[in-house]
Motif scaffolding. Sequence first.
Motif, PDB file in Angstrom:
ATOM      1  N   GLY A  55      -2.937  34.680 -14.370  1.00 35.15           N
ATOM      2  CA  GLY A  55      -1.611  34.259 -13.937  1.00 35.15           C
ATOM      3  C   GLY A  55      -0.535  34.893 -14.804  1.00 35.15           C
ATOM      4  N   SER A  56       0.540  34.145 -15.029  1.00 40.02           N
ATOM      5  CA  SER A  56       1.752  34.727 -15.614  1.00 40.02           C
ATOM      6  C   SER A  56       1.661  35.096 -17.092  1.00 40.02           C
ATOM      7  N   VAL A  57       0.615  34.708 -17.812  1.00 45.67           N
ATOM      8  CA  VAL A  57       0.505  35.198 -19.188  1.00 45.67           C
ATOM      9  C   VAL A  57       0.338  36.718 -19.195  1.00 45.67           C
ATOM     10  N   PHE A  58      -0.113  37.272 -18.062  1.00 49.55           N
ATOM     11  CA  PHE A  58      -0.279  38.727 -17.955  1.00 49.55           C
ATOM     12  C   PHE A  58       1.065  39.443 -17.878  1.00 49.55           C
ATOM     13  N   LYS A  59       2.125  38.701 -17.592  1.00 44.27           N
ATOM     14  CA  LYS A  59       3.457  39.316 -17.537  1.00 44.27           C
ATOM     15  C   LYS A  59       3.853  39.925 -18.877  1.00 44.27           C
ATOM     16  N   LEU A  60       3.228  39.470 -19.951  1.00 43.48           N
ATOM     17  CA  LEU A  60       3.485  40.061 -21.260  1.00 43.48           C
ATOM     18  C   LEU A  60       3.054  41.530 -21.303  1.00 43.48           C
ATOM     19  N   VAL A  61       2.011  41.866 -20.558  1.00 46.04           N
ATOM     20  CA  VAL A  61       1.560  43.259 -20.479  1.00 46.04           C
ATOM     21  C   VAL A  61       2.586  44.090 -19.726  1.00 46.04           C
ATOM     22  N   TYR A  89      11.639  32.024 -17.546  1.00 44.30           N
ATOM     23  CA  TYR A  89      11.448  31.148 -16.376  1.00 44.30           C
ATOM     24  C   TYR A  89      10.254  31.575 -15.530  1.00 44.30           C
ATOM     25  N   SER A  90       9.591  32.660 -15.933  1.00 41.82           N
ATOM     26  CA  SER A  90       8.422  33.201 -15.230  1.00 41.82           C
ATOM     27  C   SER A  90       8.748  33.550 -13.779  1.00 41.82           C
ATOM     28  N   CYS A  91       9.746  34.395 -13.608  1.00 42.84           N
ATOM     29  CA  CYS A  91      10.194  34.806 -12.280  1.00 42.84           C
ATOM     30  C   CYS A  91       9.259  35.867 -11.695  1.00 42.84           C
ATOM     31  N   GLY A 113       1.171  30.106 -17.931  1.00 43.95           N
ATOM     32  CA  GLY A 113       0.569  30.787 -16.792  1.00 43.95           C
ATOM     33  C   GLY A 113      -0.048  29.773 -15.852  1.00 43.95           C
ATOM     34  N   THR A 114       0.147  29.985 -14.553  1.00 44.71           N
ATOM     35  CA  THR A 114      -0.490  29.148 -13.533  1.00 44.71           C
ATOM     36  C   THR A 114      -1.147  30.084 -12.536  1.00 44.71           C
ATOM     37  N   ALA A 115      -2.456  30.194 -12.588  1.00 47.88           N
ATOM     38  CA  ALA A 115      -3.193  31.177 -11.790  1.00 47.88           C
ATOM     39  C   ALA A 115      -3.707  30.536 -10.507  1.00 47.88           C
TER      40      ALA A 115
END
Length: 511
Positions: A248-254, A305-307, A457-459
């Motif tokens: 989920g959104s923790v991958f946005k860091l990459v 905000y994890s957009c 993150g919400t996968a």
Amino acid sequence: MLVLILVLRLFFIQIVERPYLYEKASSQWMRPELKSIRGGIFSRNGVLLLDTERKKVAFISPGWLKGDEKNLLIEKNIIKADDLKEPFIKITEPQKINILEKLEKISPGIVIYNEIERYGEEALATHLIGLAGKSGIEKKYDAILSQSKKNEEIFFDGIGQPIKGSIRENDKNNWGVYLTIDEKIQKKIEEIMDMEVKKGAVVVMDAKKGEILAMASRPNFKQKFMENFLNDPDSPLLNRAIMPYIPGSVFKLVVLSAALEEKVSDLDEVFNCPGFIKVGGNIFKCTSYKNGGHGQITLRDALAYSCNVAFIELGQRVGKEKIIEYAKKYGLGEKILDEIPEEKPGNIPDPKSIYYQDLGNISIGQGKIQVTPIQVAKMMLTIVNDGQEIKPHVVKKIINKDGEVIFDDGFVDYRGNRVISKENADKIKEALRAACLYGSAVKANLPGENKSAGKTGTAELGDNTTHAWFVGYYPYDEPEYVVSIFLERGGSGPFNAAPLFSKIISEIRNF
């Protein structure tokens, strides 16, 4: 002449016949079913993590029992009549030993001693430690731990009778593998997880050194009662800290790292989020969809905000090759710990297998991406250390059975490659701070303060269930702990995983 004969005789006995005589004497140190003692597995502070126990065991020599003693033991169901034919009878049942303790004082045929059980009911870090020779640290270092140091021996006389009071027990058993685990932190993490987590994993690391201070997985198991867990449908033997899951959104860091390093965007760039975005034939909704979108939003706040819309647009600009390149730079998709044989690498797909319509999923950590909680912790560890890779590790010291230190982590440099620049690491930390100040991770803060930083993150799993993630560090200004939290089908990252970070830090920060 007589003196010379005596000297020659002594020489013959002490030098020539010594090996033979020593072997004959040693042969009387019999070990009927006594266990070989494996090396211990200890915390960084030298506390035995196995909760090793001593239990009373009785050996009965039927040939040295009186008639009335034999009858009494049969009458009390301690032995059977056929047992009297055996040279030794081993008794382990506590209620039987209680009776035998009274008889031991008067009967030469009964000897009671303490036998070591390797695993106790309060053993810690069971998934990490594993089972002797079969999994975890126990398997990886089996050659060291199984050096068969004898801990107990019973002395028998020339005709096979155990001699009273001759049991030798060595309580000093401080050789084996010393882990980086802090027993107080590990115990507290396990207590919190027992209350809060049905399925999932938590990894706590030293924010500077990469030492793993705690690693726990739920559901739990205890080595002492292995037979109770073998067929459990919830797979309690699985170490979820080293198993792969959709991030989920923790991958946005990459994606953010790639964008900053490749100068594709900056934190102050403004994106427009109408609440959804179309990629190929796929429509992706943002968390703000029901509210009509985030509207005008900076990249800094897009992470806070994890957009989804902003990051999918960003991912399209960065491109699949660079996203995959930076994922691998962070160590995603590869094994992190040499010390745990069961660790899985996860999956970072080949760019050739990613089509245009897949890029939306990849940009927000969905689709073919699978990572482990320990990999996510390592990614955050790199960011905290200004973009410099620090390799997580869990073994601090190894001492062999002779007391020799054969490994000491103080002589190892755990720094790896530079992943991103310090300048860009600082920008990412700024966005992670914003997530906890006013974004999706506000619940990661401790009550009454705002010192946390991290990413939720919400996968989505396609069956209306979701994995919940949070990875962060504390405190923001002088990081001490990096914590990775994974809740299998555990709901929302912001509402379920982030509050768990707050609770964990509240409990361990003063240790």
